[in-house]
Design a protein around this motif. Structure first.
Motif, short mmCIF file in Angstrom:
data_model
loop_
_atom_site.label_atom_id
_atom_site.label_comp_id
_atom_site.label_asym_id
_atom_site.label_seq_id
_atom_site.Cartn_x
_atom_site.Cartn_y
_atom_site.Cartn_z
N ARG A 446 0.83 -1.21 0.00
CA ARG A 446 0.00 0.00 0.00
C ARG A 446 0.86 1.25 0.00
O ARG A 446 0.57 2.22 -0.72
CB ARG A 446 -0.92 -0.01 1.22
N THR A 452 -4.30 -0.99 -2.03
CA THR A 452 -4.16 -2.31 -1.42
C THR A 452 -4.39 -3.39 -2.46
O THR A 452 -4.85 -3.12 -3.58
CB THR A 452 -5.18 -2.48 -0.29
N PHE A 616 1.31 -7.38 1.89
CA PHE A 616 -0.05 -6.92 1.64
C PHE A 616 -0.73 -6.49 2.93
O PHE A 616 -1.86 -6.00 2.91
CB PHE A 616 -0.86 -8.03 0.95
N GLU A 618 -0.03 -4.25 6.73
CA GLU A 618 0.73 -3.07 7.13
C GLU A 618 1.87 -3.48 8.06
O GLU A 618 1.84 -3.27 9.27
CB GLU A 618 -0.20 -2.05 7.80
#
Length: 684
Positions: A446, A452, A616, A618
């Motif tokens: 991201r 995303t 993918f 955080e």
């Protein structure tokens, strides 16, 4: 315990009481809201008597009432434990002063918290210092940490036992770097890196499956099967449910499936203990084990019993609570420093994360280490424990960050404590240290591309995406791919979707499923339904490769520029898998055969030169897929045990590690693992 031992115990108790009395007198002189005399004043003798009575009453209440209060604490979420520890300890001091026969003691409630904390800490330090000088007393003190008194009175085997400590998320390269830099002197001593003394342990790297995460690895290590665990989280169409490895119901189901598949109870089924793990391993003694957390409380449900065993000693509770809040302050300071320094990559570390980190690095560590020490002193045959501290910090700070390296120093001290406890055990032990996976660094997907994986899948499926994602360069690339595939100009063109795709992330491994289709869709079916989806994903610069089923070739790997390689041809043409190193082809083929593999398996980009990936989730240190250090954990074993790799073959997969540990138990004259030894099956 003979008369000599009783006399020694009485002497130590009197010494601790005297030191507590002096501590109370000192605090009364320093703190204005704490008095041990009447407003008109008292003689020094009267004040000393008041302090002695107060210290004695506080000690008795701590010994008798505190365990009852801790039982009540088991109903409270663990993150609030620190606050309650101080509150309850202060309440005991207020009660002790109220019961004081002299009637002279008086303290403000907020000051009582401070006084009680200091007195508990001083009493703990004094008792520990006195006990260390007496081996029998030291052993009894360690036993109390894990409440193993009854077991300690029973005879145990004289053959060596096996204790395995899992350092969650510590990769082979991270461990070797920490040893080289002097961060882990205990491990360095075992490996004899200074060359002065001969080594006692050997270090072996092993390779995970495609799903490089604790759920798959620990299930394989403890139960001998990683079958049908394609990721940390995945969607099962036949059940209409998302499975998540660290969800209690999912962990219980995965353990049930593994036991049914192998026909064995688990590595720890006979005289074993499981501490801080996702799965029980068939152990009869369990504490902080996720797979039993959903059961009703009873003899077989001791998931939180480890908390009681540890916190029943108020000194332990205060010490851990102080460390808990110190860790919160450390995290706030480190995250603030990283933000002002403009560190990159960086993820958000606010909200509840400081509390989550403090729980993982302090509370969980202290409870699990104490439980393992108790298991050793109780003479159990096999122990497996997981310390999650490094993994939690590395996710948010990076696997090579100073924050994570400091955690490694503290983990090394925990290993030293366990080694010390083993010296007092009634039987010899072989100490094995291992990890379940490593971590790979890198900017999040991201952060790097402005959208995303879910946004990208929705774009390729002709579904609306957030406006912000559509305006990013990556969003523009996705829009162009959709237009090219459909031959249209509309951003949301294409056939009307019949259902929303389920997009899940496990580190740098993404899974896309279409819940309205009962079977695993083929490439041909996906292309007919969403002609832009697979090209959009395969051509994105942040994605390394895709795995999909094929009606023509059984399974195919997709890459950029129209690359499409059948699984059967990967040995001759590895294509995009070439950059993911040895073992990648076998790992992808194995996952393809799982019943619950997603319609589209997405592995992120990977740079072999730097080892970086794009998570993918955080996380700037992540694991779950292929690429970099995440697939290369370690196994540190005593030289007295056989070499892990048989016939020089590389150790690949958690199932193989399970086999190695089973072999070592056999070498130590440990028991076999019969199915009917499983306490869970007996209870059923």
């Amino acid at each position: 315990m003979g008369w000599r031992g009783v006399a020694g115990q009485i002497g130590r108790s009197v010494t601790v009481w005297a030191v507590s009395t002096l501590t109370m007198l000192l605090l009364a002189g320093l703190l204005p809201d704490f008095r041990l005399q009447s407003p008109d004043g008292d003689s020094a003798t009267r004040i000393a008597v008041t302090a002695a009575c107060g210290a004695g009453a506080f000690g008795l209440l701590s010994a008798l009432v505190w365990p009852v209060l801790v039982r009540m604490l088991l109903l409270v979420p663990a993150l609030f434990l620190g606050l309650l520890v101080f509150f309850l300890n202060g309440s005991l001091l207020l009660l002790a002063l109220r019961l004081n026969p002299s009637g002279r003691g008086e303290v403000a409630p907020e000051t009582a918290v401070i006084v009680a904390a200091v007195m508990s800490a001083v009493a703990s330090a004094t008792g520990g210092a006195l006990a260390v000088r007496d081996d029998d007393a030291y052993r009894r003190r360690l036993l109390r940490l894990a409440d193993r008194r009854r077991r300690a009175t029973l005879p145990c085997a004289s053959t060596p036992g096996l204790v395995c400590v899992q350092l969650d998320g510590v990769g082979h390269d991270v461990l070797t770097a920490a040893v080289r830099d002097g961060l882990m002197p205990t491990v360095a001593r075992w490996l004899a890196t200074d060359g002065v003394v001969p080594p006692t342990h050997r270090l072996t790297a092993w390779r995970t499956d495609w799903s490089s995460q604790t759920g798959a690895s620990q299930l394989g290590i403890l139960h001998g099967s990683t079958y049908d665990v394609p990721a940390f989280r995945w969607y099962e169409k036949d059940r209409g449910e998302v499975m998540v490895c660290n969800r209690p119901t999912s962990a219980a189901e995965l353990q049930r499936r593994a036991t049914a598949r192998t026909g064995e109870a688990g590595l720890l089924a006979v005289d074993g203990a499981s501490r801080g793990n996702l799965f029980s391993g068939g152990a009869g003694e369990q504490a902080l084990v996720l797979s039993i957390a959903t059961r009703r409380r009873g003899r077989e449900n001791r998931s939180r019993a480890g908390y009681f065993a540890y916190f029943s000693d108020p000194a332990n509770a205060v010490r851990t609570a102080l460390s808990f809040f110190a860790e919160i302050g450390r995290e706030i300071g480190q995250s603030t420093r990283a933000r002002f320094a403009g560190a990159h990559p960086r993820v958000g570390r606010g909200g509840l994360y400081p509390f989550v980190r403090a729980f993982a690095t302090v509370v969980e560590r202290d409870v699990v280490v104490a439980a393992v020490m108790g298991d050793l002193l109780a003479g159990r045959t096999a122990v497996y424990a997981d310390l999650v501290a490094y993994d939690e910090v590395a996710h948010h700070s990076g696997p090579g960050s100073r924050d994570a390296r400091q955690v490694l120093e503290r983990l090394d001290r925990s290993l030293a404590l366990i080694e010390k406890a083993a010296e007092h055990a009634p039987r010899p032990y072989r100490l094995v240290v291992l990890s379940d996976h490593g971590q790979s660094p890198g900017e999040t997907f991201r952060s790097r591309y402005g959208l995303t994986l879910t946004d990208l899948v929705r774009a390729g499926s002709g579904l609306p995406v957030p406006r912000g994602a559509g305006r990013t360069p990556s969003g523009a690339e996705a829009r162009a791919a959709v237009r090219a595939a459909l031959g249209r100009d509309d951003w949301e063109s294409g056939p009307a979707p019949r259902s929303e795709p389920v997009v899940l992330a496990s580190g740098n491994l993404g899974l896309v499923s279409f819940p309205d289709v009962p079977h695993r869709m083929s490439k041909e079916e996906i292309d007919a339904r969403h002609p832009a989806l697979l090209p959009t994903l395969a051509n994105h610069p942040g994605i390394g490769f895709l795995l999909v089923r094929s009606a023509e070739h059984d399974g195919v790997v997709l890459g950029p520029c129209g690359t499409e390689i059948p699984l059967a041809e990967l040995d001759e043409r590895p294509g995009p898998l070439a950059r993911f190193g040895p073992g990648a082809i076998d790992a992808v083929r194995r996952t393809h055969a799982f019943p619950h593999t997603a319609d589209i398996m997405v592995n992120s980009w990977h740079d072999p030169a730097t080892g970086q990936i794009h998570a993918f989730e955080e996380q700037i240190g992540s694991h779950g897929g292929l690429g970099g250090a995440q697939s290369r954990p370690f196994l540190l074993s005593p030289l007295t045990l056989s070499v892990p790799e048989e016939h020089g073959e590389a150790l690949t997969g958690a199932e193989r590690v399970h086999g190695v540990l089973r072999r070592w138990l056999g070498e130590l004259n440990g028991p076999e693992v019969p199915l009917d030894a499983d306490p869970e099956r007996r209870a059923a």
